[in-house]
Scaffold this active site. Structure first.
Site, PDB file in Angstrom:
ATOM      1  N   CYS A   1     -25.741   7.329 -20.269  1.00  0.00           N
ATOM      2  CA  CYS A   1     -24.968   8.442 -20.807  1.00  0.00           C
ATOM      3  C   CYS A   1     -25.955   9.450 -21.391  1.00  0.00           C
ATOM      4  O   CYS A   1     -26.591   9.179 -22.408  1.00  0.00           O
ATOM      5  CB  CYS A   1     -24.006   7.906 -21.870  1.00  0.00           C
TER       6      CYS A   1
ATOM      7  N   CYS B   1     -40.609  17.475 -19.746  1.00  0.00           N
ATOM      8  CA  CYS B   1     -41.849  17.319 -18.984  1.00  0.00           C
ATOM      9  C   CYS B   1     -41.655  17.392 -17.474  1.00  0.00           C
ATOM     10  O   CYS B   1     -42.613  17.246 -16.722  1.00  0.00           O
ATOM     11  CB  CYS B   1     -42.530  16.000 -19.359  1.00  0.00           C
TER      12      CYS B   1
END
Length: 171
Positions: A154, A86
């Site tokens: 991560c 997005c």
């Protein structure tokens, strides 16, 4: 911190809670509320058409790329990492560090850009990080990062796009 079972000490991992994240990072990260809908919603078919197979598998199907396989793991340029789904800005390059894991890692996110939820897949309990705007799967957060937050976001490189500093301005 551990229990003795059949002569072995079983270490207990600390539970990661929203309270812990609030203490460590302020408003930058929060737990996804039950039933909370993403501000940006599309059907799986619409997401697949926009993202392609690899990025769809990671962002929408909670997949993981092999460690060390994405160019962003080695990117040292100044700029901002956005959600590949997005285009929401998520992480500043100045918050990126080499965690040695093989995935792009950040010790902080932009305020309000990331939400978390408990991930109980693969016979373990982890804290998943999602884009706050489209709820796309970014990766996981762990409490073993560097100061000042001690967090390691991560991320899958394929869940991100990079916008160089010259083309982007972040406060």
């Amino acid at each position: 911190l551990g229990r003795i079972r059949a002569g072995f000490v079983v270490k207990q991992r600390p539970q990661i809670t929203d309270r812990l994240f609030s203490v460590v990072t302020g408003d930058n990260i929060r737990e996804l509320r039950p039933g909370e809908r993403a501000p940006i919603e599309k059907t799986d078919e619409e997401w697949f058409d926009v993202l392609g197979e690899e990025t769809f598998t990671i962002l929408r199907a909670h997949g993981t790329e092999p460690p060390g396989s994405h160019e962003y793991n080695f990117n040292k340029k100044d700029g901002v990492y956005h959600c590949a789904g997005c285009n929401t800005p998520l992480f500043k390059s100045s918050d990126k560090y080499n965690s040695g894991t093989g995935w792009p890692s950040f010790f902080d996110s932009l305020p309000g850009a990331v939400v978390t939820k408990t991930d109980r897949s693969h016979f373990m309990v982890r804290t998943e990080i999602l884009c706050a705007s489209c709820h796309g799967h970014l990766g996981h957060v762990f409490p073993d990062g560097p100061k000042p937050t001690h967090l390691r976001h991560c991320c899958n490189g394929a869940a991100l796009t990079f916008v160089p500093q010259a083309a982007h301005s972040v406060n």
